[in-house]
Design a protein around this motif. Structure first.
Motif, mmCIF file in Angstrom:
data_model
loop_
_atom_site.group_PDB
_atom_site.id
_atom_site.type_symbol
_atom_site.label_atom_id
_atom_site.label_comp_id
_atom_site.label_asym_id
_atom_site.label_seq_id
_atom_site.Cartn_x
_atom_site.Cartn_y
_atom_site.Cartn_z
ATOM 1 N N THR A 72 -4.983 -20.265 -27.878
ATOM 2 C CA THR A 72 -5.760 -19.690 -26.783
ATOM 3 C C THR A 72 -5.473 -18.206 -26.586
ATOM 4 O O THR A 72 -6.253 -17.504 -25.948
ATOM 5 C CB THR A 72 -5.471 -20.433 -25.462
ATOM 6 O OG1 THR A 72 -4.054 -20.512 -25.264
ATOM 7 C CG2 THR A 72 -6.033 -21.836 -25.504
ATOM 8 N N ALA A 86 -11.288 -15.172 -23.234
ATOM 9 C CA ALA A 86 -10.889 -15.491 -21.860
ATOM 10 C C ALA A 86 -9.866 -16.628 -21.932
ATOM 11 O O ALA A 86 -10.220 -17.808 -21.841
ATOM 12 C CB ALA A 86 -12.094 -15.902 -21.022
ATOM 13 N N ARG A 113 -9.728 -19.386 -19.066
ATOM 14 C CA ARG A 113 -10.897 -20.269 -19.133
ATOM 15 C C ARG A 113 -10.771 -21.225 -20.325
ATOM 16 O O ARG A 113 -11.169 -22.395 -20.255
ATOM 17 C CB ARG A 113 -12.169 -19.421 -19.255
ATOM 18 C CG ARG A 113 -13.378 -20.036 -18.574
ATOM 19 C CD ARG A 113 -14.574 -19.116 -18.647
ATOM 20 N NE ARG A 113 -14.281 -17.777 -18.168
ATOM 21 C CZ ARG A 113 -14.916 -16.696 -18.585
ATOM 22 N NH1 ARG A 113 -15.875 -16.790 -19.475
ATOM 23 N NH2 ARG A 113 -14.604 -15.515 -18.092
ATOM 24 N N GLU A 114 -10.192 -20.723 -21.409
ATOM 25 C CA GLU A 114 -10.002 -21.554 -22.597
ATOM 26 C C GLU A 114 -9.011 -22.685 -22.308
ATOM 27 O O GLU A 114 -9.183 -23.805 -22.799
ATOM 28 C CB GLU A 114 -9.492 -20.690 -23.749
ATOM 29 C CG GLU A 114 -9.575 -21.341 -25.107
ATOM 30 C CD GLU A 114 -10.959 -21.247 -25.740
ATOM 31 O OE1 GLU A 114 -11.138 -21.811 -26.827
ATOM 32 O OE2 GLU A 114 -11.853 -20.624 -25.134
ATOM 33 N N ASN A 122 -8.620 -24.215 -19.467
ATOM 34 C CA ASN A 122 -9.367 -25.235 -18.722
ATOM 35 C C ASN A 122 -10.224 -26.083 -19.651
ATOM 36 O O ASN A 122 -10.327 -27.307 -19.483
ATOM 37 C CB ASN A 122 -10.245 -24.569 -17.660
ATOM 38 C CG ASN A 122 -9.440 -23.996 -16.508
ATOM 39 O OD1 ASN A 122 -8.422 -24.559 -16.125
ATOM 40 N ND2 ASN A 122 -9.876 -22.876 -15.952
ATOM 41 N N ALA A 123 -10.846 -25.427 -20.643
ATOM 42 C CA ALA A 123 -11.653 -26.167 -21.620
ATOM 43 C C ALA A 123 -10.785 -27.099 -22.453
ATOM 44 O O ALA A 123 -11.177 -28.232 -22.759
ATOM 45 C CB ALA A 123 -12.414 -25.194 -22.519
ATOM 46 N N GLU A 134 -5.777 -23.762 -11.909
ATOM 47 C CA GLU A 134 -6.236 -23.430 -10.560
ATOM 48 C C GLU A 134 -5.234 -23.849 -9.485
ATOM 49 O O GLU A 134 -5.318 -23.393 -8.342
ATOM 50 C CB GLU A 134 -7.591 -24.075 -10.288
ATOM 51 C CG GLU A 134 -7.581 -25.587 -10.176
ATOM 52 C CD GLU A 134 -7.592 -26.282 -11.529
ATOM 53 O OE1 GLU A 134 -7.483 -27.526 -11.568
ATOM 54 O OE2 GLU A 134 -7.698 -25.564 -12.557
ATOM 55 N N ASP A 139 -6.912 -18.324 -11.971
ATOM 56 C CA ASP A 139 -7.921 -18.312 -13.029
ATOM 57 C C ASP A 139 -9.211 -17.618 -12.640
ATOM 58 O O ASP A 139 -10.034 -17.324 -13.487
ATOM 59 C CB ASP A 139 -8.241 -19.759 -13.476
ATOM 60 C CG ASP A 139 -8.919 -20.549 -12.381
ATOM 61 O OD1 ASP A 139 -8.642 -20.255 -11.204
ATOM 62 O OD2 ASP A 139 -9.734 -21.435 -12.683
ATOM 63 N N GLN A 140 -9.450 -17.350 -11.339
ATOM 64 C CA GLN A 140 -10.690 -16.738 -10.915
ATOM 65 C C GLN A 140 -10.399 -15.673 -9.864
ATOM 66 O O GLN A 140 -9.459 -15.798 -9.079
ATOM 67 C CB GLN A 140 -11.635 -17.788 -10.304
ATOM 68 C CG GLN A 140 -12.122 -18.832 -11.304
ATOM 69 C CD GLN A 140 -13.148 -18.279 -12.247
ATOM 70 O OE1 GLN A 140 -13.679 -17.209 -12.026
ATOM 71 N NE2 GLN A 140 -13.433 -18.997 -13.324
#
Length: 356
Positions: free
Chosen positions: A151, A156, A159-160, A162-163, A304, A315-316
């Motif tokens: 990752t 990102a 975000r990766e 989380n995927a 998160e 993360d955001q």
């Protein structure tokens, strides 16, 4: 020894491997696994160099799959397979086949790779860059017992992560997780030296470094205490600070090679904690082919649920409709965590993961 094959087939490649082994005087196949590297032309050299160095510990047949981009519609309808067979000093202690796919065969890489796999040997697939969102469902990933992504190479990384958590399947792993094995081992050893309650943790490191998030999630998942993610200029992970009932425990690495372990009431100790090369990371991952349950548990904890120094989700960016969920909200009501919980939940899994 190097053999170039243009517009070839899997059958011709296998014959070239047999002829090459006889030519260099090693007709027996002494490899323990097949390592499939899926990459592009830009990153093929570095990935192959790392795999060759790792083959000194794990002799393997390395298949490098490079999908070439066809520039015109006519070229995209033509299928062609070019191969480069390397043996002896050109391939470390194993065999290497570089496969360049053109045209329609690009979408059927698994059909090219399947006849070249070593019989009755484990298969590991590694994506140095551009890994699929769901490695286990990828046609090449479906052939493997272990699927290695990174990752850190993603655009990102958070975000990766989380995927990866959403698509996790037993056998998935990440080099960003492998990078923190020495940190996990050192922190578990530090907790074994004290009889204290851990109440909070802070993980400090570069902003876009997924290893920092993974280490924070591992600590939060095992210790069941709030974990804050803070940023530094690096390199990589720079510090972990644990608040305990008998004083702080700090593991600080400012220069990327030598760290200082500070435990209240004990003299500071210098410990080697250097940043490792990709070849060392791959060699570590090839030591075990069973599912890594500790990685799965940490990954599913969720980025998160960590908090940054500003109190926002890591993360955001802040948003009116989005509120950060602190790890403390999910912790048991009788926190802080006890030392016994730290031993059973942090030390043992960490030592097991560190012994990979």
């Amino acid at each position: 020894m190097k053999i170039d094959l243009t517009d070839s087939t899997a059958s011709k490649i296998n014959k070239a491997l047999v002829q090459g082994r006889r030519a260099i005087g090693t007709p027996a196949v002494g490899m323990v696994l097949t390592l499939v590297i899926v990459t592009d032309e830009e990153n093929a050299y570095d990935a192959l160099k790392a795999a060759n160095e790792a083959s000194r510990e794990h002799p393997s047949r390395t298949l490098v799959v490079i999908r070439r981009v066809s520039r015109s519609p006519r070229d995209r309808t033509k299928s062609r397979l070019d191969a480069e067979v390397r043996l002896g000093a050109e391939a470390g202690t194993g065999e290497t086949v570089v496969l360049r796919l053109y045209g329609e065969v690009v979408d059927h890489a698994d059909s090219v790779v399947l006849p070249l796999l070593l019989p009755d040997a484990p298969v590991v697939v590694w994506w140095p860059v551009n890994s699929p969102l769901d490695p286990a469902k990828d046609p090449l990933g479906a052939l493997a017992q272990r699927r290695v992504t990174d990752t850190y190479a993603a655009e990102a990384p958070v975000r990766e992560l989380n995927a990866r958590a959403d698509a996790y399947a037993p056998g998935d792993t990440d080099l960003s997780w492998t990078r923190i094995t020495p940190w996990r081992s050192m922190l578990a050893a530090a907790l074994d030296q004290v009889v204290c309650d851990v109440s909070a943790v802070e993980v400090e490191g570069e902003e876009f470094n997924p290893s920092c998030e993974l280490l924070a999630m591992w600590l939060a998942d095992r210790l069941k205490v709030p974990v804050r993610r803070s940023q530094s200029s690096g390199p990589g992970l720079t510090a972990v600070r644990m608040e305990t009932s008998c004083g702080p425990i700090v593991l600080d690495r400012a220069d990327g090679s030598l760290a200082t372990l500070s435990i209240d009431g004990q003299p500071d100790r210098a410990v080697a904690l250097k940043r490792r090369d990709t070849s060392e990371l791959i060699a570590e991952e090839l030591r075990r082919l069973d599912p890594d349950d500790t990685y799965a548990s940490a990954l599913r904890y969720g980025v998160e649920r960590l908090t940054t120094s500003s109190g926002e989700s890591s993360d955001q960016p802040p948003a009116p409709a989005r509120t950060a969920v602190k790890a403390a909200d999910k912790a048991p009501a009788k926190a802080p965590a006890k030392k016994a919980a730290a031993k059973t939940g942090a030390s043992a899994p960490a030592k097991k993961a560190a012994s990979k």
